[in-house]
Enzyme design. Structure first.
Site, short mmCIF file in Angstrom:
data_model
loop_
_atom_site.label_atom_id
_atom_site.label_comp_id
_atom_site.label_asym_id
_atom_site.label_seq_id
_atom_site.Cartn_x
_atom_site.Cartn_y
_atom_site.Cartn_z
N ARG A 105 -14.09 14.80 -70.72
CA ARG A 105 -13.84 14.63 -69.29
C ARG A 105 -12.40 14.19 -69.02
NH1 ARG A 105 -19.45 13.88 -66.93
NH2 ARG A 105 -18.59 13.45 -64.89
N TYR A 132 -9.72 15.86 -66.68
CA TYR A 132 -9.84 15.63 -65.24
C TYR A 132 -9.56 14.17 -64.89
CZ TYR A 132 -11.87 15.96 -60.53
OH TYR A 132 -12.08 15.95 -59.17
N ASP A 133 -10.26 13.26 -65.60
CA ASP A 133 -10.13 11.84 -65.27
C ASP A 133 -8.69 11.34 -65.46
OD1 ASP A 133 -12.82 12.38 -65.46
OD2 ASP A 133 -13.34 10.66 -66.70
N ASN A 141 -19.11 11.75 -55.29
CA ASN A 141 -19.89 13.00 -55.27
C ASN A 141 -20.14 13.49 -53.84
OD1 ASN A 141 -20.44 11.43 -57.78
ND2 ASN A 141 -21.45 13.33 -58.35
N ARG A 147 -22.62 21.49 -60.66
CA ARG A 147 -22.98 20.10 -60.38
C ARG A 147 -24.44 19.98 -60.00
NH1 ARG A 147 -17.46 18.22 -57.60
NH2 ARG A 147 -17.50 20.40 -57.02
N VAL A 205 -26.27 18.80 -57.50
CA VAL A 205 -26.89 19.20 -56.22
C VAL A 205 -27.04 20.71 -56.14
CG1 VAL A 205 -26.65 19.20 -53.71
CG2 VAL A 205 -26.09 17.14 -54.99
N TYR A 263 -30.20 16.37 -67.12
CA TYR A 263 -29.49 15.95 -68.32
C TYR A 263 -29.86 14.48 -68.62
CZ TYR A 263 -26.54 20.03 -67.15
OH TYR A 263 -26.07 21.28 -66.82
N GLY A 264 -30.25 14.23 -69.87
CA GLY A 264 -30.69 12.88 -70.23
C GLY A 264 -32.06 12.63 -69.63
N ARG A 319 -26.07 8.48 -58.94
CA ARG A 319 -24.91 8.94 -58.19
C ARG A 319 -25.17 8.62 -56.73
NH1 ARG A 319 -23.61 9.46 -62.76
NH2 ARG A 319 -22.46 11.17 -63.78
N1 UDP Z 1 -26.77 16.75 -64.03
C1 UDP Z 1 -28.08 17.12 -64.31
N2 UDP Z 1 -28.41 18.44 -64.24
C2 UDP Z 1 -27.56 19.41 -63.89
C3 UDP Z 1 -26.22 19.03 -63.57
C4 UDP Z 1 -25.87 17.70 -63.65
O1 UDP Z 1 -28.92 16.26 -64.64
O2 UDP Z 1 -27.95 20.59 -63.85
C5 UDP Z 1 -26.42 15.31 -64.09
C6 UDP Z 1 -25.11 15.00 -64.81
O3 UDP Z 1 -25.34 14.81 -66.19
C7 UDP Z 1 -24.71 13.70 -64.12
C8 UDP Z 1 -25.22 13.86 -62.70
O4 UDP Z 1 -26.22 14.89 -62.75
O5 UDP Z 1 -25.35 12.61 -64.70
C9 UDP Z 1 -24.16 14.27 -61.72
O6 UDP Z 1 -23.47 15.36 -62.29
P1 UDP Z 1 -22.46 16.24 -61.51
O7 UDP Z 1 -21.95 17.27 -62.45
O8 UDP Z 1 -23.05 16.67 -60.23
O9 UDP Z 1 -21.29 15.27 -61.08
P2 UDP Z 1 -20.46 14.14 -61.88
O10 UDP Z 1 -20.98 14.00 -63.28
O11 UDP Z 1 -19.08 14.61 -61.83
O12 UDP Z 1 -20.74 12.92 -61.10
#
Ligand code: UDP
Length: 343
Positions: free
Chosen positions: A153, A156-157, A185, A197, A199, A215-216, A222
């Site tokens: 990351r 970007y960061d 977000n 992302r 949403v 994920y996870g 958020r």
């Molecule tokens: N995420 C998820 N499923 C997806 C896309 C993202 O669970 O299909 C999770 C991602 O791991 C993160 C959160 O949603 O914990 C927000 O991710 P996003 O990419 O929207 O934004 P950012 O990580 O930049 O806040």
């Protein structure tokens, strides 16, 4: 209006999700707008309704290169420069990390130099990502962050952190009048289906009946801001006339887990999609919520759109997109884009 005449505004990243909404808002106030976009993640279709607008122009250019001659002309009149140019979703910004870093550093420098030459006011779209995986919660602007400088990351960061540094330095040395927003977000119409992302992924997966990828374990949090609220915050910050306020958080402080978000979207769409688990990406922040005290006090800004109303409008928009385009893009998961290379 400035000095009784309509403003001239440059919007770098003007064809993107946020940029196109900003162009609309500026035009509706009577401004002349030049959008600059390399169309890497931005899309012409976001601006198609402006094709016949005489106060609007789109220049296809990349801000990491020397700016086009038209923008270097001594006769150029620019009152405001917004820098929104950068891929902003993790799969997109990680697909070409070198370009992402250069966009934030070289691109921001090019636009700051233009700002100095024209005497305009500069606005940097920074990000909550500069806080990394935060140890302070909610995040206040005084927090320096917890960023892995070498992880996936970082392009970007760290790029945005360097962009903030450059912007502060131009301000400190009196070379430019600047404003810096740290954007949390944000969601709404004109997000790309393949933005990647959460949403857009969850909505597009639910509408298509595809598996919802979490994920996870989905317990990470958020705080999601609807796009029109954010654009209102941009314009208030740009118009702020007090002494340089430093960076200002802009986001909706209502925090929820990613699992809760998916459940809401499933309920609102009536979808029977299954929820499937995928590995948590490296350095994925555990939680994120803005402290917006500064924005409230300085700008009188407060996001007004409740999550359900914003999701309803966003779902309706993606639904229309699917109905109008049988080849509409699908959701994009991190592993897909990384294996496919630059977008
Ligand atoms: N995420 C998820 N499923 C997806 C896309 C993202 O669970 O299909 C999770 C991602 O791991 C993160 C959160 O949603 O914990 C927000 O991710 P996003 O990419 O929207 O934004 P950012 O990580 O930049 O806040």
């Amino acid at each position: 209006m400035k000095n009784g005449k309509s403003k001239h505004v440059l919007v770098a990243g003007g064809a993107g999700f946020l940029g196109s909404h900003l162009c609309d808002a500026l035009l509706s106030e009577g401004a002349h707008v030049i959008a600059v976009d390399n169309l890497l993640t931005g899309r012409r279709q976001n601006l198609r309704h402006l094709e016949r607008e005489p106060r609007f122009d789109l220049i296809d250019a990349d801000i990491i290169k020397p700016l086009p001659a038209r923008l270097r002309s001594k006769r150029l009149k620019i009152d405001e420069v917004y820098n929104l140019a950068c891929a902003a979703s993790p799969p997109h910004y990680q697909a070409d990390p070198e370009h992402t870093m250069l966009t934030s550093v070289v691109g921001t420098h090019n636009l700051l130099t233009l700002t100095e030459a024209t005497g305009a006011r500069f606005f940097l779209a920074s990000t909550s990502e500069i806080y990394g995986d935060p140890e302070v919660h909610p995040q206040t602007e005084s927090y320096w962050g917890n960023v892995n400088p070498t992880g996936p990351r970082a392009c970007y960061d760290e790029g945005k952190r360097a962009a903030e540094t450059l912007t502060f330095d131009f301000e400190r040395s009196g070379r430019a009048d600047v404003r810096i927003a740290r954007i949390f977000n944000t969601y709404g119409p004109r997000m790309r289906a393949d933005d990647g992302r959460v949403v857009s992924n969850v909505i597009c997966q639910a509408l298509a009946g595809d598996d919802i990828t979490i994920y996870g374990d989905g317990s990470q949090t958020r705080s999601f801001c609807y796009v029109s609220d954010l654009i209102d915050g941009f314009q208030r910050l740009m118009a702020y006339e007090g002494p340089f306020p430093g960076a200002v958080n802009l986001g909706n402080p209502v925090e929820l887990t990613v699992g809760d978000l998916a459940s809401r979207v499933l309920a609102m769409t009536g979808s029977s999609s299954r929820v499937v688990r995928r590995p948590l990406p490296v350095d994925d922040p555990r939680r994120r919520r803005p402290d917006i005290t500064r924005a409230k006090q300085l700008l009188g800004w407060n996001p007004r759109t409740p999550l359900d109303a914003g999701l309803k409008a966003t779902i309706a928009w993606f639904s229309d997109e699917r109905a109008n385009d049988t080849k509409a893009a699908r959701a994009l998961t991190l592993e897909n884009v990384l294996s496919a290379g630059p977008v």
